[in-house]
Design a protein around this motif. Structure first.
Motif, PDB file in Angstrom:
ATOM      1  N   THR A   1      26.599  40.935 -64.582  1.00  0.00           N
ATOM      2  CA  THR A   1      27.353  40.073 -63.766  1.00  0.00           C
ATOM      3  C   THR A   1      28.267  40.910 -62.820  1.00  0.00           C
ATOM      4  O   THR A   1      28.597  41.778 -63.319  1.00  0.00           O
ATOM      5  CB  THR A   1      27.907  39.005 -64.677  1.00  0.00           C
TER       6      THR A   1
ATOM      7  N   GLU B   1      30.535  38.599 -61.367  1.00  0.00           N
ATOM      8  CA  GLU B   1      31.662  37.465 -61.215  1.00  0.00           C
ATOM      9  C   GLU B   1      32.591  37.696 -62.406  1.00  0.00           C
ATOM     10  O   GLU B   1      32.099  37.835 -63.611  1.00  0.00           O
ATOM     11  CB  GLU B   1      30.904  36.218 -61.351  1.00  0.00           C
ATOM     12  N   TRP B   2      33.785  37.791 -62.216  1.00  0.00           N
ATOM     13  CA  TRP B   2      34.939  38.309 -63.124  1.00  0.00           C
ATOM     14  C   TRP B   2      34.966  37.005 -64.074  1.00  0.00           C
ATOM     15  O   TRP B   2      35.130  37.037 -65.193  1.00  0.00           O
ATOM     16  CB  TRP B   2      36.361  38.527 -62.625  1.00  0.00           C
ATOM     17  N   GLN B   3      34.796  35.603 -63.652  1.00  0.00           N
ATOM     18  CA  GLN B   3      34.918  34.450 -64.406  1.00  0.00           C
ATOM     19  C   GLN B   3      33.641  34.697 -65.380  1.00  0.00           C
ATOM     20  O   GLN B   3      34.029  34.184 -66.735  1.00  0.00           O
ATOM     21  CB  GLN B   3      34.855  33.234 -63.761  1.00  0.00           C
ATOM     22  N   LYS B   4      32.680  34.998 -65.270  1.00  0.00           N
ATOM     23  CA  LYS B   4      31.466  34.937 -66.101  1.00  0.00           C
ATOM     24  C   LYS B   4      31.612  36.203 -67.097  1.00  0.00           C
ATOM     25  O   LYS B   4      31.538  36.044 -68.318  1.00  0.00           O
ATOM     26  CB  LYS B   4      30.039  35.337 -65.383  1.00  0.00           C
TER      27      LYS B   4
END
Lengths: 51, 200, 386
Positions: free
Chosen positions: A27, A29-32
């Motif tokens: 991934t 994306e840092w949120q993921k």
């Protein structure tokens, strides 16, 4: 029979852990990334027979 | 004149003191054999059973005694002479016996009717304190009170553990229906109470 | 590069969380609880003596035997069926560390479901352990949960079907020792544990089994003895005597014949023993409780549970004084000693008499810690671990 089912479940936990780590690496994306780590912790705790 | 007014005062005071004191005195006597049962399937009758055993009182313990049991004994020629119904409901007990409070009330009504027909004395008892009344009930569950209503106003004697009468419910029934009320404070006092009731 | 560093940073944070929490869980699971054997303990065995299949598992617990100076009946105390109800374990502990049987024999179990002592309630925010202060410092006990540790028995079934009744119970209760009686030799760990205990009860010809518990104040079966029909008269006398003489009310309930898996039903049905279950109040278990802390556990003080009481939602009284652990343990020790006395009244030829264990008033006056022995001063070979 019960032992066999338990072993299968630990294998499932291991498999899901591997999937989570794989997705964590892939991934962008840092949120993921944060989500995968939070979800991974209890799986690893169970895999290492700590909780 | 002063002397007479003292005598009158003393007489009036005695008039207030003596009746309540005598309410505790057991003027009712009961005969054996006894049928000991429950309205509500609580473990209360067990407490009386323990003392009946120790006092060698002739009794039959049947939590689900019916009018049929009374008439059967009469037909055998060995009728029961007194009936003790212990009030207080246990949902656990009723569930285990597969009965509802309505079943219990119906059974008790028929039991009391048969007892009256046979001319036997009926004792309404409550021996487990407030834990087997409002304090022990789920909100909205009034099965304890229903069992008391079904038995106590129809009884010849009320036998109550004092802490179960905190709200004077049994005192009110006793006063209103002119039924003798025997109370006891400690469970172990039941032994003396029952001995006096059944003493020849 | 930036993403890799960020990912590495998050992973390290996760690893730290894993290690810290893992260590905490590991330490909690392996916390040693010393038991300083009283002079009255004549033998300590393992549960596997009665069922070898349980050997090496988490539930192969210690069985403490106190043989009396004179022969008599045999009474068994089960503490720790639900370790989250600590008064049961602690009361049994007082017998193991102080009891001397003058007549008859006592079998004491401190961790009937030892696996359950090694885990806490998921999502319950339980403290992992608690300390009972004593004159020599204090002893730490694992808090535990109601159910066996999933590390020892996993997975749970969708629905737990009780053996042999076929009754359907909640899936979690497949790990609840008090729903697994009478157990079976080829079942789950918890069923095997129940089976092993039943084998012990039968082989040792136990006359009376007392299972010690606590209950939330919202639960109707509280401050009471639940009795199998074989023990009804004994339980009635114990209930009446405690209420009259010891200053606390003890109720009485019948064990329902159609509710399966519980000790008060199945031990009585499957052995010759009389089975009794004692309940004491524990506000810590109430769903309406406030903060779940060791203070709340040990003092039983909780303003939210008090509020629930004022709204008529409870089956036991509670006020600002709470329900201290000393009161709860004292209720149990008195109830056990009274059971022995009431049994002996009816069976003078097979008596039960235990000395040196405090009753209700004394436990409250002096505190439980006064009766816990200092393991540092235990005689060699007389300090074991749970």
């Amino acid at each position: 029979m019960e032992l066999v089912v338990t072993i299968i479940y630990y294998c499932l936990v291991g498999f899901v852990s591997v999937l989570l780590i794989y997705n964590l690496i892939k991934t962008t994306e840092w949120q993921k990334e944060v989500l995968y780590i939070i979800v991974l912790i209890p799986f690893l705790l169970r895999l290492f027979m700590l909780k | 004149m002063k002397c007479i007014s003292w005598i009158i005062t003393l007489a009036v005071v005695a008039g207030f003191v003596l009746p309540p004191a005598s309410a505790q005195k057991q003027t009712v006597k009961l005969d054996q054999p006894v049928l000991l049962t429950s309205c509500g399937q609580s473990p209360g009758p067990l407490k009386i059973k323990v003392f009946f055993g120790r006092l060698n009182i002739d009794y039959v313990y049947n939590l689900q005694a019916s009018a049929g049991d009374l008439s059967a004994k009469k037909k055998e020629g060995k009728p029961f002479k007194s009936l003790i119904i212990v009030t207080g409901a246990s949902l656990k007990g009723m569930g285990a016996s597969k009965v509802s409070i309505e079943d219990e009330l119906d059974r008790t009504k028929k039991l009391i009717a048969e007892a009256r027909k046979q001319g036997m004395k009926v004792v309404g008892a409550h021996v487990e304190g407030m834990e087997r009344r409002a304090q022990g009930a789920t909100p909205g569950d009034n099965s304890d009170e229903l069992s008391i209503d079904a038995v106590c106003p129809q009884s010849d004697l009320l036998l109550v553990r004092k802490d179960g009468d905190e709200d004077k419910r049994f005192t009110a029934i006793s006063t209103g229906k002119k039924i003798p009320l025997v109370t006891f404070e400690k469970n172990m006092e039941l032994s003396d109470v029952l001995k006096n009731l059944y003493q020849k | 590069m930036k993403a890799s560093i960020r990912k590495l940073g998050f992973s390290i944070a996760g690893l730290v969380l894993l290690v810290v929490s893992g260590l905490s869980f590991y330490e909690s699971r392996h916390l040693k609880e010393p038991v300083v054997l009283s002079d009255g303990v004549t033998q300590v065995m393992k549960l596997s003596k009665y069922f070898p299949d349980i050997e090496g598992t988490a539930n192969d617990c210690n069985i403490y035997v106190l043989e009396g100076k004179e022969p008599g009946a045999t009474l068994c105390i089960l503490g720790g069926t639900h370790p989250e109800e600590p008064a049961g374990r602690l009361a049994a502990w007082l017998f193991a560390e102080n009891g001397v049987m003058m007549k008859g024999r006592l079998i004491v179990v401190l961790s009937a479901n030892r696996s359950a002592t090694t885990v806490t309630r998921v999502g319950g925010a339980y403290p992992p352990d608690f300390i009972i202060p004593s004159p020599w410092g204090g002893q730490t006990f694992r808090l535990g949960d109601r159910w066996s540790n999933p590390l020892d028995q996993w997975p749970d079934p969708e629905v737990y079907i009780h053996y042999p009744s076929g009754q359907y119970l909640a899936y979690l209760d497949s790990r609840n020792l008090n729903r697994c009686w009478p157990g079976r030799p080829n079942g789950t760990l918890t069923e095997k544990t129940a089976y092993a205990f039943l084998e012990m009860i039968k082989k040792e010809k136990v006359d009376v089994v007392i299972d010690l518990h606590e209950a939330e104040l919202q639960y109707p079966v509280i401050s009471t003895i639940v009795t199998h029909e074989k023990g009804q008269e004994l339980a009635a006398v114990v209930s009446m005597t405690l209420t009259d003489l010891e200053g606390f009310k003890m109720g009485l309930e019948f064990s329902p014949k159609n509710l399966h898996g519980l000790s008060h039903r199945e031990i009585g049905d499957y052995s010759d023993a009389i089975s009794l279950l004692f309940e004491a109040p524990e506000p810590f278990l109430d769903a309406t409780r406030g903060k779940t802390t060791t203070d709340q556990l040990l003092t039983g003080k909780d303003e939210f549970v008090v509020k629930a009481g004022k709204h008529g939602l409870l089956f036991e009284k509670i006020d600002e004084k709470g329900w201290p652990i000393d009161v709860r343990v004292g209720r149990h020790t008195s109830a056990i000693l009274q059971t022995m006395a009431s049994w002996t009244e009816v069976h003078p030829e097979r008596p039960l008499l235990c000395d040196n264990v405090p009753r209700y008033a004394e436990v409250i006056e002096k505190g439980i810690g006064k009766f816990l022995q200092d393991p540092a001063h235990g005689k060699p070979g007389r300090v074991l671990f749970e």
